[in-house]
Structures are given as structure tokens and as C-alpha cells.
Design a protein around this motif. Structure first.
Motif, PDB file in Angstrom:
ATOM      1  N   THR A   1      56.740  96.791   1.494  1.00  0.00           N
ATOM      2  CA  THR A   1      56.637  97.782   2.156  1.00  0.00           C
ATOM      3  C   THR A   1      54.720  98.165   2.445  1.00  0.00           C
ATOM      4  OG1 THR A   1      58.136  98.522   0.359  1.00  0.00           O
ATOM      5  CG2 THR A   1      56.281 100.133   0.356  1.00  0.00           C
ATOM      6  N   ARG A   2      54.306  97.348   1.862  1.00  0.00           N
ATOM      7  CA  ARG A   2      53.230  97.108   2.127  1.00  0.00           C
ATOM      8  C   ARG A   2      52.471  97.143   3.792  1.00  0.00           C
ATOM      9  NH1 ARG A   2      52.782  93.282  -1.997  1.00  0.00           N
ATOM     10  NH2 ARG A   2      51.800  94.535  -3.920  1.00  0.00           N
ATOM     11  N   GLU A   3      53.498  96.102   4.340  1.00  0.00           N
ATOM     12  CA  GLU A   3      53.802  96.084   5.503  1.00  0.00           C
ATOM     13  C   GLU A   3      54.053  96.908   5.950  1.00  0.00           C
ATOM     14  OE1 GLU A   3      56.023  92.713   6.852  1.00  0.00           O
ATOM     15  OE2 GLU A   3      54.713  91.266   6.025  1.00  0.00           O
ATOM     16  N   ASP A   4      54.660  97.395   5.491  1.00  0.00           N
ATOM     17  CA  ASP A   4      55.371  99.355   6.564  1.00  0.00           C
ATOM     18  C   ASP A   4      54.170  99.984   6.465  1.00  0.00           C
ATOM     19  OD1 ASP A   4      57.608  97.674   7.449  1.00  0.00           O
ATOM     20  OD2 ASP A   4      58.728  98.332   5.156  1.00  0.00           O
ATOM     21  N   MET A   5      53.256 100.423   5.489  1.00  0.00           N
ATOM     22  CA  MET A   5      52.574 101.165   5.304  1.00  0.00           C
ATOM     23  C   MET A   5      51.024 100.626   5.825  1.00  0.00           C
ATOM     24  SD  MET A   5      54.069 103.641   3.495  1.00  0.00           S
ATOM     25  CE  MET A   5      52.886 104.535   3.404  1.00  0.00           C
ATOM     26  N   GLY A   6      51.182  99.572   6.292  1.00  0.00           N
ATOM     27  CA  GLY A   6      49.836  99.620   6.747  1.00  0.00           C
ATOM     28  C   GLY A   6      50.308  98.969   8.110  1.00  0.00           C
TER      29      GLY A   6
ATOM     30  N   MET B   1      59.415  99.903   1.284  1.00  0.00           N
ATOM     31  CA  MET B   1      60.340 101.019   1.665  1.00  0.00           C
ATOM     32  C   MET B   1      61.528  99.653   1.845  1.00  0.00           C
ATOM     33  SD  MET B   1      58.376 103.838   2.879  1.00  0.00           S
ATOM     34  CE  MET B   1      57.270 103.267   4.393  1.00  0.00           C
ATOM     35  N   THR B   2      61.943  98.670   2.867  1.00  0.00           N
ATOM     36  CA  THR B   2      62.732  97.753   3.284  1.00  0.00           C
ATOM     37  C   THR B   2      62.491  96.817   3.071  1.00  0.00           C
ATOM     38  OG1 THR B   2      64.114  97.264   5.115  1.00  0.00           O
ATOM     39  CG2 THR B   2      61.094  98.369   5.166  1.00  0.00           C
ATOM     40  N   ASP B   3      63.376  95.601   3.086  1.00  0.00           N
ATOM     41  CA  ASP B   3      63.835  94.266   2.838  1.00  0.00           C
ATOM     42  C   ASP B   3      62.633  93.150   3.750  1.00  0.00           C
ATOM     43  OD1 ASP B   3      65.793  94.601   4.323  1.00  0.00           O
ATOM     44  OD2 ASP B   3      67.033  93.177   2.323  1.00  0.00           O
ATOM     45  N   GLN B   4      62.711  94.307   5.059  1.00  0.00           N
ATOM     46  CA  GLN B   4      61.939  93.211   5.902  1.00  0.00           C
ATOM     47  C   GLN B   4      61.063  93.929   6.791  1.00  0.00           C
ATOM     48  OE1 GLN B   4      65.645  92.637   8.347  1.00  0.00           O
ATOM     49  NE2 GLN B   4      65.021  93.890   9.771  1.00  0.00           N
ATOM     50  N   SER B   5      59.997  93.929   7.453  1.00  0.00           N
ATOM     51  CA  SER B   5      59.141  94.143   8.462  1.00  0.00           C
ATOM     52  C   SER B   5      59.737  95.526   9.349  1.00  0.00           C
ATOM     53  CB  SER B   5      58.283  93.739   8.432  1.00  0.00           C
ATOM     54  OG  SER B   5      57.320  94.476   9.068  1.00  0.00           O
ATOM     55  N   LEU B   6      58.646  96.333   9.337  1.00  0.00           N
ATOM     56  CA  LEU B   6      59.415  97.288  10.269  1.00  0.00           C
ATOM     57  C   LEU B   6      58.931  96.528  11.443  1.00  0.00           C
ATOM     58  CD1 LEU B   6      58.582 101.018   9.326  1.00  0.00           C
ATOM     59  CD2 LEU B   6      60.773  99.713   9.500  1.00  0.00           C
ATOM     60  N   THR B   7      57.528  95.811  12.293  1.00  0.00           N
ATOM     61  CA  THR B   7      57.570  95.374  13.249  1.00  0.00           C
ATOM     62  C   THR B   7      57.604  93.598  13.560  1.00  0.00           C
ATOM     63  OG1 THR B   7      55.031  95.586  12.541  1.00  0.00           O
ATOM     64  CG2 THR B   7      55.880  97.091  13.988  1.00  0.00           C
ATOM     65  N   ASP B   8      59.110  93.381  12.901  1.00  0.00           N
ATOM     66  CA  ASP B   8      59.415  92.250  12.672  1.00  0.00           C
ATOM     67  C   ASP B   8      60.045  92.300  14.350  1.00  0.00           C
ATOM     68  OD1 ASP B   8      59.027  90.679  10.301  1.00  0.00           O
ATOM     69  OD2 ASP B   8      61.030  91.565   9.759  1.00  0.00           O
ATOM     70  N   HIS B   9      60.436  93.421  15.342  1.00  0.00           N
ATOM     71  CA  HIS B   9      60.669  93.375  16.364  1.00  0.00           C
ATOM     72  C   HIS B   9      60.075  94.622  16.982  1.00  0.00           C
ATOM     73  CE1 HIS B   9      63.089  94.096  20.252  1.00  0.00           C
ATOM     74  NE2 HIS B   9      63.227  92.498  20.072  1.00  0.00           N
TER      75      HIS B   9
END
Length: 384
Positions: free
Chosen positions: A301-306, A1-9
Motif C-alpha cells: 500500500t505504501r508502494e502504491d501511494m508512492g 491497497m493490494t498485495d502486490q505493487s502496481l508497478t511490478d510490471h
């Protein structure tokens, strides 16, 4: 969904090492208050200028500003602003990491300054992060605050496995463990850690955004005490000294969590990998934009859904829907800042619900989440 993970921060929120409550700016003999120093420091870390950031800290201390004020009213709020800049899409992940590293080195520079050297005169405290928690900066701020208050502190840093923590407690015999958790997905592990520390005879003070803005999960998981800020944590320990924070009666640690008897938490957590994989596959079929994603975007996207699955599992553990819906509301704002439509997240929740149709609590959580995402998406579109 995005080009960076939602929990990089990590998500921003109250923590035991957060800035002290707002008040009048503190001014040292040199004339400059914490507000001015804070602006200088934030400008330095924003520019990724380590020498200038450390110089701001040294000058503040040389001018007579109290070390605790420099720590919690100059450095800490600047780091919170770094997180806000990342969330708004104005800082890249690399720039945020660089700024955080500089803030951490500035804390080290403060700790080594003659004005901050304090002989231990109180008890011994262990400050650590929950196993799996990599965001150690808030815990370090708390550790330094306690040192300034005269505690002997063992700061163990990020990602400390519980067996190693317990071995350390047996070897050193601290009066208290201060446990930091920034993300609610670590709450099941935090619960096990709290119980293990108490079984070793050491009370546990907890803090961090993971325990909720009001500390609700601290009570739920049986912690001896919770604090919203480093100042509050240090004050509370000063009031209680080396005594147990609250009377602790051994018992069933799962007693406040009767909903776990339905096994939904256990079964969904075990199926997490399959749940995420099937959801991403379904998104590929029903969200056409995904077909043009690069391999890097697909991985994120996989990370975000994770992360969505992880917060769902944490909400199943605590029995609190708000844990899940708050995360989704935050996620919609982050995705909006990156130009990703909210309906893609809603679709992901729908696909998860199709796989979890035999789990009533999970379905209720996903339904509440879809309502939040739909409302947030409407608000975003209206604001645009």
C-alpha cells in the motif's frame, strides 16, 4: 491497497521496441506465418518452458522467416501479452518475471543464429535506458533490430547513470543515442539525460511509453526524434544515416517548461516521503479494511501511494494533467482486477490534497484525479 505493487510490471504502451504495425502475416518457406509462430511462442513462455520457446525461434529462422519478423512479430507481441495477463490478474508476478526472462533469452538465441548475423555497414548507435529505468526488454529489442539493419550497437541495458552514459559517448563517439523510458515518472531524469547527450554532440532518439503514446513528452523535453516502434526507429535512422536527426540549437533546456518557476515540482518532490507516510497513516484511520492488512499488504500500500506521488510529481514537471489522470485510470482497472475498491484510491488522493493545500497546481491535478477515479469506480460498479 493490494498485495502486490502496481508497478511490478510496467504499463503497456508504445515503445521504440514494440511490435511493428499490424499487417498481413509473414510466411517463410516452411509454411508457418508469424501469427502461428507467435501463438506457439506465447504458449511456451506462458508455460515457462524456455527450451520450447527457443525452439520456436530456431525453427522459424531455419524455415526462412526473416529475423526481424521473428523478433518484432513473434517475440515482442508475446511479451506484450504477458504484461496484459499480469494486468488482468491472470499471471502472478513470479510467472510474469519468468516469462520475461525466457523472452529475453529467446532474443539472445535469435541474435546468435546464423540467419541473424549481420556485418556492421552503417554507423554506431548507443541504446540505453534512462537512469532508474529497470525495464530493459524494449530497449534490447530495438538494439537487436538495429543490429539486423547493419548498425554497430552498444546496448548498455537498464538503469544507466547519466554521467556513465556521457563517459561512454566520449569514449566511443556514436552517431546517435536511443533512449528508452517506460514510465513517465522518469521524465525529469530523461530530460537531464537528453540535454547532457546533446551537449556532448550526440543526437537523441527516444521512445517508450514514458514519452506518451504520441511522443508529446519527447518534443517537450527537446529530444531530436521520437519513434513509436522499433521498425519506425530503424527506418528513421536509415533515412537520416549518420547525420544529426534535426538541427539542434543550444539554449535553455527549461524554456518549454515555464511553469517550473512556481517551484511546486521541486517542493513536492522533496516532500515525497512525508507526503506518502502521512497519506498511508490517514488511510489507516479512515479506511477500516486497512487495519486487517498483513505487513506485506501494508508495504505494498505504501508502494502504491508512492507511485501515485511519483506520477503527481511527474505531472507537475511536465505541466500535463493527462499524465496523472491516465495513470489513475489505469490504476483503477488494475485494482479492480485484484478486488480492491476504487474509493480507497480516491481517499488517498483526498488525503494528499489536504497536505498540499498551499500548492494550487498540485491541488488541481489531485482534483482531476479524484474525478477520474470516481468516474472509473462508477463504471466498474455498473459493469459488475
Amino acid at each position: 491497497m493490494t498485495d502486490q505493487s502496481l508497478t511490478d510490471h510496467p504499463r503497456t504502451g508504445p515503445s521504440p521496441a514494440g511490435p511493428s504495425p499490424a499487417g498481413p502475416p509473414v510466411t517463410g518457406p516452411g509454411g508457418a506465418g508469424t501469427e502461428e509462430r507467435h501463438e506457439e511462442f506465447f504458449a511456451a513462455v506462458s508455460d515457462m518452458d524456455e527450451h520450447r520457446a527457443v525452439d520456436v525461434v530456431h525453427r522459424a529462422l531455419d524455415d526462412g522467416l526473416a529475423p526481424e519478423s521473428v523478433l518484432l512479430e513473434v517475440i515482442a507481441p508475446a511479451q506484450a501479452r504477458v504484461g496484459a495477463e499480469w494486468a488482468a490478474g491472470r499471471f502472478t508476478v513470479a510467472r510474469e518475471h519468468a516469462a520475461t526472462a525466457i523472452s529475453d533469452r529467446a532474443v539472445g538465441a535469435l541474435a546468435c543464429h546464423p540467419a541473424a548475423r549481420t556485418e556492421p555497414r552503417r554507423g554506431r548507435a548507443t541504446v540505453t535506458c534512462v537512469d532508474g529505468e529497470w525495464h530493459a526488454f524494449p530497449a534490447r529489442l530495438l538494439a537487436e533490430t538495429l543490429k539486423l539493419r547493419g548498425w554497430r550497437v552498444d546496448f548498455l541495458g537498464a538503469h544507466v547513470p547519466t554521467p556513465h552514459l556521457i563517459a561512454h559517448l566520449h569514449a566511443t563517439g556514436p552517431e546517435v543515442v536511443a533512449l528508452s523510458c517506460s514510465l513517465p515518472v522518469r521524465l525529469p531524469t530523461a530530460h537531464a539525460t537528453i540535454t547532457a547527450c546533446q551537449a556532448a554532440g550526440v543526437p537523441v532518439l527516444v521512445g517508450g511509453a514514458g514519452f506518451g503514446a504520441d511522443g508529446r513528452y519527447a518534443d517537450l523535453l527537446g529530444a531530436d526524434a521520437w519513434a513509436a516502434t522499433a521498425t519506425e526507429a530503424a527506418d528513421r535512422l536509415e533515412r537520416h544515416g549518420a547525420l544529426r536527426l534535426t538541427p539542434h540549437v543550444p539554449g535553455d533546456p527549461l524554456a518549454p517548461l515555464p511553469h517550473l518557476e512556481d517551484q511546486e515540482y521541486t517542493l513536492v518532490s522533496k516532500a515525497r516521503a512525508d507526503l506518502v507516510g502521512a497519506t498511508v497513516a490517514g488511510l489507516g484511520e479512515r479506511f477500516p479494511a486497512l487495519r486487517d492488512y498483513s505487513p506485506r499488504q501494508l508495504e505494498h500500500t505504501r508502494e502504491d501511494m508512492g507511485h501515485v506521488a511519483d506520477f503527481l510529481v511527474a505531472a507537475l514537471y511536465t505541466g500535463d494533467p493527462q499524465l496523472f489522470t491516465d495513470f489513475l485510470g489505469w490504476t483503477v482497472r488494475i485494482l479492480g482486477a485484484r478486488g480492491v475498491p476504487a474509493h480507497s484510491l480516491g481517499l488517498g488522493l483526498e488525503l494528499m490534497a489536504q497536505q498540499l493545500r498551499d500548492f494550487p497546481r498540485a491541488l488541481a491535478l489531485l482534483g482531476a484525479g479524484r474525478a477520474v477515479v470516481a468516474a472509473a469506480g462508477t463504471d466498474t460498479e455498473g459493469a459488475a
